[in-house]
Structure formats: C-alpha cells, structure tokens
Scaffold this motif. Structure first.
Motif, PDB file in Angstrom:
ATOM      1  N   ALA A  25      -0.620   6.014   5.405  1.00  0.00           N
ATOM      2  CA  ALA A  25      -1.882   6.300   4.723  1.00  0.00           C
ATOM      3  C   ALA A  25      -2.206   5.155   3.767  1.00  0.00           C
ATOM      4  CB  ALA A  25      -1.776   7.624   3.969  1.00  0.00           C
ATOM      5  N   ARG A  26      -3.489   4.843   3.665  1.00  0.00           N
ATOM      6  CA  ARG A  26      -3.888   3.703   2.839  1.00  0.00           C
ATOM      7  C   ARG A  26      -5.379   3.753   2.556  1.00  0.00           C
ATOM      8  NH1 ARG A  26      -1.958  -1.038   6.319  1.00  0.00           N
ATOM      9  NH2 ARG A  26      -0.366   0.507   6.836  1.00  0.00           N
TER      10      ARG A  26
ATOM     11  N   PHE B 119      -5.545  -4.615   8.668  1.00  0.00           N
ATOM     12  CA  PHE B 119      -4.599  -5.348   7.820  1.00  0.00           C
ATOM     13  C   PHE B 119      -4.664  -4.833   6.392  1.00  0.00           C
ATOM     14  CE2 PHE B 119      -3.551  -8.659   4.766  1.00  0.00           C
ATOM     15  CZ  PHE B 119      -2.293  -9.036   5.207  1.00  0.00           C
ATOM     16  N   GLY B 120      -3.464  -4.762   5.763  1.00  0.00           N
ATOM     17  CA  GLY B 120      -3.340  -4.553   4.323  1.00  0.00           C
ATOM     18  C   GLY B 120      -3.788  -3.196   3.838  1.00  0.00           C
ATOM     19  N   GLY B 121      -4.137  -3.136   2.556  1.00  0.00           N
ATOM     20  CA  GLY B 121      -4.531  -1.899   1.913  1.00  0.00           C
ATOM     21  C   GLY B 121      -3.579  -1.537   0.785  1.00  0.00           C
ATOM     22  N   TYR B 122      -3.774  -0.350   0.259  1.00  0.00           N
ATOM     23  CA  TYR B 122      -2.975   0.147  -0.865  1.00  0.00           C
ATOM     24  C   TYR B 122      -2.547   1.571  -0.547  1.00  0.00           C
ATOM     25  CZ  TYR B 122      -1.582   0.982  -5.721  1.00  0.00           C
ATOM     26  OH  TYR B 122      -0.876   1.264  -6.858  1.00  0.00           O
ATOM     27  N   ASP B 123      -1.246   1.868  -0.663  1.00  0.00           N
ATOM     28  CA  ASP B 123      -0.725   3.181  -0.275  1.00  0.00           C
ATOM     29  C   ASP B 123      -0.482   4.101  -1.461  1.00  0.00           C
ATOM     30  OD1 ASP B 123       1.499   2.098  -1.474  1.00  0.00           O
ATOM     31  OD2 ASP B 123       2.828   2.293   0.264  1.00  0.00           O
TER      32      ASP B 123
ATOM     33  N   ALA C 245       0.685  -2.757  -2.739  1.00  0.00           N
ATOM     34  CA  ALA C 245      -0.194  -3.429  -1.785  1.00  0.00           C
ATOM     35  C   ALA C 245       0.563  -3.631  -0.476  1.00  0.00           C
ATOM     36  CB  ALA C 245      -0.661  -4.770  -2.343  1.00  0.00           C
ATOM     37  N   LEU C 246      -0.156  -3.578   0.633  1.00  0.00           N
ATOM     38  CA  LEU C 246       0.447  -3.658   1.965  1.00  0.00           C
ATOM     39  C   LEU C 246       0.099  -4.986   2.622  1.00  0.00           C
ATOM     40  CD1 LEU C 246      -0.493  -0.041   3.121  1.00  0.00           C
ATOM     41  CD2 LEU C 246       1.701  -0.814   2.190  1.00  0.00           C
TER      42      LEU C 246
ATOM     43  N   HIS D 210      -0.297 -12.853   2.243  1.00  0.00           N
ATOM     44  CA  HIS D 210       0.474 -11.998   1.354  1.00  0.00           C
ATOM     45  C   HIS D 210      -0.140 -10.597   1.323  1.00  0.00           C
ATOM     46  CE1 HIS D 210      -2.496 -11.992  -1.951  1.00  0.00           C
ATOM     47  NE2 HIS D 210      -2.691 -13.266  -1.664  1.00  0.00           N
ATOM     48  N   ALA D 211       0.654  -9.617   0.924  1.00  0.00           N
ATOM     49  CA  ALA D 211       0.160  -8.243   0.835  1.00  0.00           C
ATOM     50  C   ALA D 211      -1.020  -8.178  -0.124  1.00  0.00           C
ATOM     51  CB  ALA D 211       1.285  -7.318   0.385  1.00  0.00           C
ATOM     52  N   ARG D 212      -2.014  -7.349   0.213  1.00  0.00           N
ATOM     53  CA  ARG D 212      -3.227  -7.318  -0.594  1.00  0.00           C
ATOM     54  C   ARG D 212      -4.049  -6.087  -0.262  1.00  0.00           C
ATOM     55  NH1 ARG D 212      -5.946 -12.717   1.351  1.00  0.00           N
ATOM     56  NH2 ARG D 212      -3.765 -13.334   1.558  1.00  0.00           N
TER      57      ARG D 212
END
Length: 910
Positions: A440-441, A456-460, A464-465, A489-491
């Motif tokens: 989930a994000r 790509f990426g997101g926040y869980d 940061a993913l 990089h994760a963001r």
C-alpha cells in the motif's frame, strides 16, 4: 562567514564541560549520535534539542498565569527521557508522606513530548532538504521557523499527549488509570525512538552517498567539539567528495547491482515566458495536467491544485497552456467540479476524466468528472460496478479505453487496491490481481507503456519507497522489475513520464542536494541512466506535473510549504529531450549485461539483419561482442545510401493505430506533415530512416501475436486498447505489416511549419512597418506581451503603444495587430475612472464599436465595453457564490458592476 562563526561557537559550547541553559543541563543521551551526524555536516548545526520525554508537570492554573501576565512555568514531579517505570511514576504522584499544605494549588499534568531539534542552516536550500527528509521519516510537523537573519528548522512531530490528573490538593484519577497512561506514553516513546533512528539512518545514507559526511557513520561517536579552523578543513574535504558515491548504494538501503554512477549527458532547463494570462496562475501543486490535441497542435490542460493568484487555496480552474507559443488562457466553464488537489486526470479520446482528490483535510472525494475538450463542458458521472472508495494522492494510467488506478490515502488509511474504470460503459472493477503485488502506498507515480502499467516509488506511511513494479493487463499480475545500473533513490511526490523507449523519473521528496538528476530507464535494455539537469537548484520538483510535447518535457508547478517561511512555487519550464537519442548510442559496460535480455536482444538483431552480410553470434558468444547495442547494430546494415525521406502508407481505418505506434516508439518524423492520398482511402505518415531500416528488414514471423494479426487482416476498425498492449518494437512492426502498411518515398516532403508565438509574429510585422516609416526601433519595446479577450474584442493593456507617435501610423498598424491576434476588433484598456460608477476608459482601435457579448460561467453579458467596466477576475469566487442557497435571504451586492455576483445568484435559483 557569519554562519561559520555561529557554528564554531555552538560546537565549542557543546564540547565545554559546563552545563548548558536547559533544565537538565546536558544533551539527552539517546540523540547524541543524531546530533553528531547533523553537526558534522558543513551546512547545519543544532541549537537546542530534546530526545523526547515522559513527565508529570506541576504548573499554576491558567487563571493565575493570565493574571500575572507571565508564562505559566512550573516544576517537574517526574521526568524521564527513557520509557517510564510505572512504580516510579506512582511514587512521585502518590507519595508515602502527604505533601505540605500550600496556599495556592497547582495543576498536575501527565505529558509525553516527542523529539524536537532546532537546526541552524547555512541557506534556504539546505533547510528545504532537511525539512523534506524529516517529513519523509515521520516528523510531519517539521518546518522552517525563521528565514530572515538566520534560517532555522524545527524537526518535530505530533505524537504527543497531555492529560490533566487533578491538582496538588486532589488527584482525581486512580492508580490503575495512571498505569494505563504510562503504558500509552511508553508506546509513543518507542514510536518516537523508531522515527528518530530512521531519520538518523536516512541522513547518514543521503550524506554518505553524496560525500557530505566524513566519518559520521563510524560506530564510535566522535567529539562534537571543533574549532573554526578544523571546521573549514572539513568543508574543504567535503567539496572534493561532492558527487561521489559507491556503486549500488540506494536510499532504502537495498544493494543494487550495476556499475558505478556516472552522468550520461546533461540537459538544460528553459523557463517558459508565459503570454496572455498571468503566469502566477500556474503556481500550483497537487494539480493535474494532460496533453490534448486542440487547434491541430498539442496543448496542456491544467486543472485544480493548490496555489494560484492571490491568496493560495485549492482551485478548480481550467487552464490551457500552449507550449509552442507559451500562451496561457483560462477556459470559461460552468458547473465545474469542486476545488481540489491530489486528484488524477486522464485523457481518453477527447475527454478528460478527473478522479478523486480532496477539497479539504477532512473531505476526501471519490467522484468522477469528465471534461469534454471539444465543447469545454463538465459532467459529473454516475459510475456503476464496484464501489470506488474515496482517496487522494493516488495514481492513474490509461491503456486504451480503460483507466487504471492504484493506491492513495483516505485520512490515515493507505490503499493497496487496484481499480479499473472502463470509460466505454462507466463501470468500476476492483481487480483480483496476482504476482508480486506492491505494498500500500500514496504519492507514487504510474505510466502506461505497451501492455503494461509501470509504477515507481511512493510513501507507505513509514518510509519513502524506491521499487519499480509493472502490471501486465493480459496476465492481470504484478511483477517487480529487475533492472541494471543504479536506479533512482527512494522518493514520493515525484513525476514520471514516457519518452520513446524510456521511462523517466524526476523530482520528489526527500529532495537530494548537489545531485539533482533525471533518471531514465531504457526499456529495451532494462538499464538505468542518469542525466544531469543544469540549473536544477533553482527549482523544486515536488508535486509537479510533467508532459511530453514533441521532444520537450514540459514541467508545471511544484514547490513546498514551510511553517514560517510560507510557500514556494516553481516557474513553468521545459526540458528538451532530443539529446537522449544521441546519448543512447553510448556503449554498455560489462556490468550492464542483463541476464534476461542478452539472448533476446541478440536474437532480434540476428533476425533483423538476415541476408545483409551482418552476422551476430547468439548469447553463448555475446561476451566477445558485449559492447554492441541494438541501435549500433542497425547502423551496420548493408551499404550506406544517401538520406531519403520515407512515408508509411496505411488504410484510413488503421490511421489512429499507426499514429499511436509511430509516436510511441519515436518513429514519426515530426518535422514533416501527415497527409491523405488523393482517393482518400489511405493516410501517409512521415517516418524516420531508422523506422524504414527496421520495417523493411524485419523478419515478421507469422506465429507472433497470432490473435492480433487476425484482427489486423480482417480490415475492421481495431480497438486501440488491444493493439497498444504490446510493448516491444517487433510487435509494433508486425501489427503494421499485417495491417497492410507499406513504405513509400516522400516525393512531396512538405515541411511542417515551425510554430511561432503571436508576439514574435507581431514584433516582426510591426518592425517592418516601423522601418518603412523611418521610426525608432525602440518603439518595439512598447509592444504588448499579453492581452485579454472580451467577447470577440482583443483588449491590449494600457501600457502598450503608449507613445503618441503610434497614432500617426494607426491606420496601417491596427489592422496588422488585429490580423496577428486573429480578431476583427481591437481595443486598448484605459485606467478605470475614479468615479462612483467606475466608468470604463477602453478605446476601440480597430473595428466598429464597443458593444460586445461576453460569456462567463454560462452567463452571456451584453454591454458597451467603452462605457461599462468589466472585471475578468474572481472566476472561482463567482462560481462559489452562485452555489450558495440564498432563498428567502436579502442579498446586498456591494461590488455590483454589471452583475458579477447577482446574475450567477439568479441563474442558480432559476
């Protein structure tokens, strides 16, 4: 120098044996490693801190404090910077011996306070980096508290608690309840500890990868005492290390295989000088922007977001930006969606679908609106099927007629569901997906390429993913992509786009310092490359929108908000990506061989060039020729001939498919025109030489995509959502071949006209007239760069053509200006008269009279513009007022004019 002096003095005081000014008198041991890391960085030093504490505070009552006009103050009965012991708390609150009688009782409050650190920053950019990193690690109340003489950042969060227990004369809670409070406080203390450790680790990872910290990652804590001379030495060492990083390092701590990081090329950022509407209308974030075909060229339709002109707020404006001419206009509509941000907008055909978002922190939306780009009309849709839950900060991507939606957040609930909206029947479907499903994000990004949706990426909710997943719509399954090279990089809150065979990622939080780049994934080689963006330090690519228009990446909006410093928005800009084609021919290093792609690429090249004298070995011998790329192999085909312009001729019913495929793979020659054959049965598309080499030499195997080939050979209109579901170039060539497409030499070669803005055309035309009349070229500086339309009248600003000499050539001048601006009537605005009726001073320069019919928010105003002043502003406020239910009320309009607010009231009540 002032910053260095302050830092040297602060670090010297930390190394002093004397107690500091805090009640405790020393640093809290749990955060000494964090403070050490921050103080080692040349752009920061800490000024005060607390690791978090559990306490019982005895403080004067609020009434007594107000009477004395001083801070309430107080004393601690109990305090601990570690998890509290229930027995110790009880013994402090319920002592064995009663407290002595006091004349004035004090309130007793049980409190938990989380980490707070005040940091002095070298400059605003350093402060923004620290704030964004802290917020990403859970300290969501972090912000810039001072930005005048010193830039101070406060790192903090909201997991505090404060519970009254009574007063020193009478405690009104039981021992059991106090034990319960201690348990809750200890849980918060543990959450505070985890966030602190995460923040510390993230800072070390970021700064270590950039060479910003030397020795800050050692297990042994170094002394934080340092004089000014050693501080300067540290800064010199840091400068020499900027840009270096270990191969495979990533923000999330996961090792990545691949070569050391290098910059493949650099691209320049070009600000857009907006004409027409004020460019401040594009000062937004959380908005949406879609590419639409209008007036035979690609334009951007911008909707919603936070910011805009005047007081920053959530918006529901529809703005149309033409990147070719840099013109901006507001589309006048009625019955628009409520102001919102964090929504998605997706274009299917000539309709833009707006999904979800939020109107305020408590009102999260699930509605679906559609905007018809041909008629400029909004409509609220009543969708059927599965229930689509409210959400914002989700992502959406379009494949054919279907919109794929994943993730998002609704208050504290983060979504992991995948929904599909079929726009042909307005039916929602929640997918039962398989494979390696992502967590989930929210605040992630998605794009469609071929038959897949990439995310790509997101926040869980915790971090940061930095993972890249793909969803195959045919298999209805997720897959975590395996790629070469060092990925981004994760963001979160970043932007994602597709350009030819690249997927690009730009911006996001946490903001990286000294290493801003554009990350590109080559989908043919499954390899990442990094592109430097020149002058990127001027902009904040956070919650921006990016759209491909031709070979330009158009970036709109973005920015950040701070507690005391306010808001900062980015200017609209574009990045030309044409250089990526030339840089893509750079050779791969040995570390870039992809285990799953070696045989596949070799086989495709081998089949492509059969009989052309080019023999490539298969995967077993690829190591001998490992630096040969697909594009280089194409360039080795047969004898070289003189450059020639080519066309792809397709039947009219396949034109839409052919255009989409040619644009998707970068085969459409944008410098020449598309035209229809004389009989009208075929369409000719100008194509590149690379496409011709691929198309004529490709071994189109009959067993590839058999079902799609049957559809093509049937000569029936084909569904684009079926045909666009192939992501390999060989599949695209096969579809075109089976559809009967053929190549021809372009005998006409009509070159597409280079788009020029109306201002450029106006300046050139007026310059000729000025020269003919022997006037000074300095007069050209009085030409307007923006104008407004009032009905069919183009209104120039009062500052344009202000020199009286223009009137001497007015008979020749005004028809030229009217023709350039495509209008039959031209006027110049004058200053509004300072009378009670605020009479207009508008002057007609070209045309009959000033009587005009102007439509706004669905209301047609008819008036004489030379006598009646009309205000274009407050469109959103007029719409909002019109929605108010004022039946039976007496309404007084103190800004009547010609009925800006009264008429919308009457229309809404009718």
């Amino acid at each position: 120098m002032e910053f260095e002096k302050r830092k040297a003095a602060a670090l010297a005081s930390l190394g002093c044996s004397e107690t500091d000014k805090s009640p405790k008198g020393s640093l809290d041991a749990p955060i000494v490693p964090l403070l050490t890391t921050i103080n080692h960085h040349p752009s920061y030093f800490t000024t005060s801190s607390c690791s978090g504490r559990i306490s019982i505070l005895s403080q004067p009552p609020a009434a007594a404090a107000a009477k004395n006009k001083k801070a309430r103050g107080g004393t601690w009965l109990y305090i601990s910077h570690d998890p509290a012991d229930p027995d110790s708390v009880l013994s402090s609150l319920f002592p064995a011996e009663p407290r002595p009688n006091q004349c004035d009782s004090s309130e007793l409050v049980f409190r938990f306070e989380p980490l707070i650190v005040a940091v002095d920053c070298r400059d605003l950019s350093a402060a923004q980096l620290l704030v964004s990193t802290a917020i990403a690690c859970g300290f969501r109340e972090s912000g810039i508290t001072s930005a005048s003489k010193r830039v101070i950042v406060a790192i903090r969060c909201s997991i505090r608690m404060e519970v009254p227990l009574g007063d020193t004369r009478e405690i009104v809670v039981s021992r059991e309840y106090v034990k319960f409070l201690v348990g809750v406080a200890n849980e918060k203390m543990e959450a505070n500890r985890r966030r602190t450790e995460k923040f510390h680790q993230t800072l070390r990872t970021i700064w270590s990868s950039e060479g910003e910290v030397n020795g800050a990652g050692d297990e042994k804590t170094e002394s934080v005492s340092r004089d000014a001379e050693s501080l300067k030495e540290c800064e010199c060492e840091t400068v020499t290390c900027v840009g270096s990083s270990e191969a495979g390092a990533s923000l999330d701590g996961n090792a990545r295989d691949g070569p050391a990081v290098h910059q493949d090329c650099s691209l320049s950022i070009t600000p857009l000088k907006i004409l027409g509407e004020p460019h401040e209308k594009l000062f937004l974030w959380g908005h949406s922007a879609c590419t639409v075909d209008r007036r035979n060229r690609e334009e951007l339709l911008v909707f919603g977001g936070f910011g805009g002109m005047g007081r920053h707020a959530r918006r529901n404006d529809c703005l149309l930006l033409d990147p070719s001419f840099c013109t901006l206009e507001t589309i006048a509509v009625r019955s628009a969606p409520s102001p919102r941000m964090g929504h998605t907008a997706s274009v299917v055909g000539d309709q833009m679908f707006v999904i979800g978002g939020r109107t305020d922190p408590l009102n999260i939306l699930s509605d679906v609106w559609v905007f018809n780009t041909a008629t400029n009309e909004w409509k609220l849709l009543n969708c059927n099927g599965h229930v689509f839950p409210p959400r914002h900060r989700h992502s959406a991507a379009v494949l054919g007629l279907k919109i794929f939606v994943y993730g998002g957040v609704n208050n504290e609930s983060i979504c992991s569901s995948c929904f599909i909206l079929d726009t042909s029947n307005l039916c929602w479907e929640e997918c039962a997906v398989g494979g390696d499903q992502p967590c989930a994000r929210h605040s992630h990004s998605m794009v469609a390429y071929g038959s897949k949706v990439f995310m790509f990426g997101g926040y869980d909710g915790e971090k940061a993913l930095g993972d890249l997943h793909s969803f195959d719509i045919q298999a209805c399954a997720w897959q975590r992509e395996k790629t070469l090279g060092k990925g981004p990089h994760a963001r979160f809150s970043h932007s994602m786009f597709v350009y030819k065979h690249y997927i690009g990622i730009i911006g996001g939080c946490p903001v990286k310092q000294h290493l801003q780049e554009l990350s590109l994934l080559d989908l043919q080689l499954q390899s990442w490359k990094l592109v430097t963006l020149n002058s990127v330090s001027r902009y904040l690519f956070v919650r921006t929108t990016v759209n491909i228009v031709g070979d330009d990446l158009v970036v709109i909006g973005g920015g950040a908000s701070c507690y005391a410093f306010g808001t900062n928005f980015s200017e609209p800009m574009k990045i030309n990506l044409i250089r990526l084609d030339s840089s893509s021919h750079s050779r791969l290093s040995d570390g870039d061989k992809h285990p799953c792609r070696q045989g596949e690429v070799t086989e495709e090249i081998h089949g492509l060039h059969q009989g052309q004298g080019l023999r490539l070995k298969h995967a077993q011998s690829l190591g001998e020729n490992s630096d040969l790329k697909f594009e280089e192999a194409i360039n080795m085909v047969g004898p070289q001939t003189n450059p020639m312009n080519w066309l792809l001729q397709v039947e009219r019913n396949l034109a839409k498919l052919a255009k989409d495929l040619l644009k998707k793979f970068g085969w459409l020659d944008m410098g020449r025109k598309v035209y229809a054959c004389e009989d009208g049965t075929h369409i000719c598309f100008p194509v590149t030489e690379k496409f011709y080499a691929l198309y004529e030499k490709q071994d189109h195997r009959a067993d590839v995509f058999e079902e799609l080939n049957v559809l093509c050979s049937s000569k029936q209109p084909l569904e684009s959502d079926v045909l666009l579901n192939q992501n390999r170039w060989s599949a695209a060539l096969n579809l075109l071949k089976q559809g009967g497409a053929s190549t021809l030499v372009d005998r006409i070669g009509e070159v597409r006209k280079v788009a020029r803005s109306p201002y450029v055309v106006m300046r050139e035309a007026v310059a000729v007239l000025v020269k003919q009349r022997g006037l000074s070229e300095e007069l050209l500086e009085q030409l307007p760069t923006r104008w407004e339309r009032l009905g069919d009248i183009v209104v120039l600003p009062e500052t344009s053509f202000k020199d009286p000499i223009w009137e001497t050539i007015g008979e020749e001048l005004w028809p030229i200006i009217a023709k350039v601006l495509n209008t039959r009537r031209l006027a110049r605005q004058g200053y509004v008269a300072r009378t009670s009726t605020r009479d207009s001073a508008l002057k007609i320069l070209f045309g009959d009279d000033g009587w005009v019919a102007h439509r706004e928010n669905g209301i047609l105003y008819s008036f004489d513009a030379t006598k009646c002043m009309f205000s274009w502003g407050n469109l959103s406020e007029k719409l909002r007022m019109a929605c108010l239910d004022c039946r039976g009320e007496v309404v007084v309009d103190l800004f009547a004019g010609i009925g800006y607010f009264v008429l919308p009231f009457l229309v809404s009540l009718a």
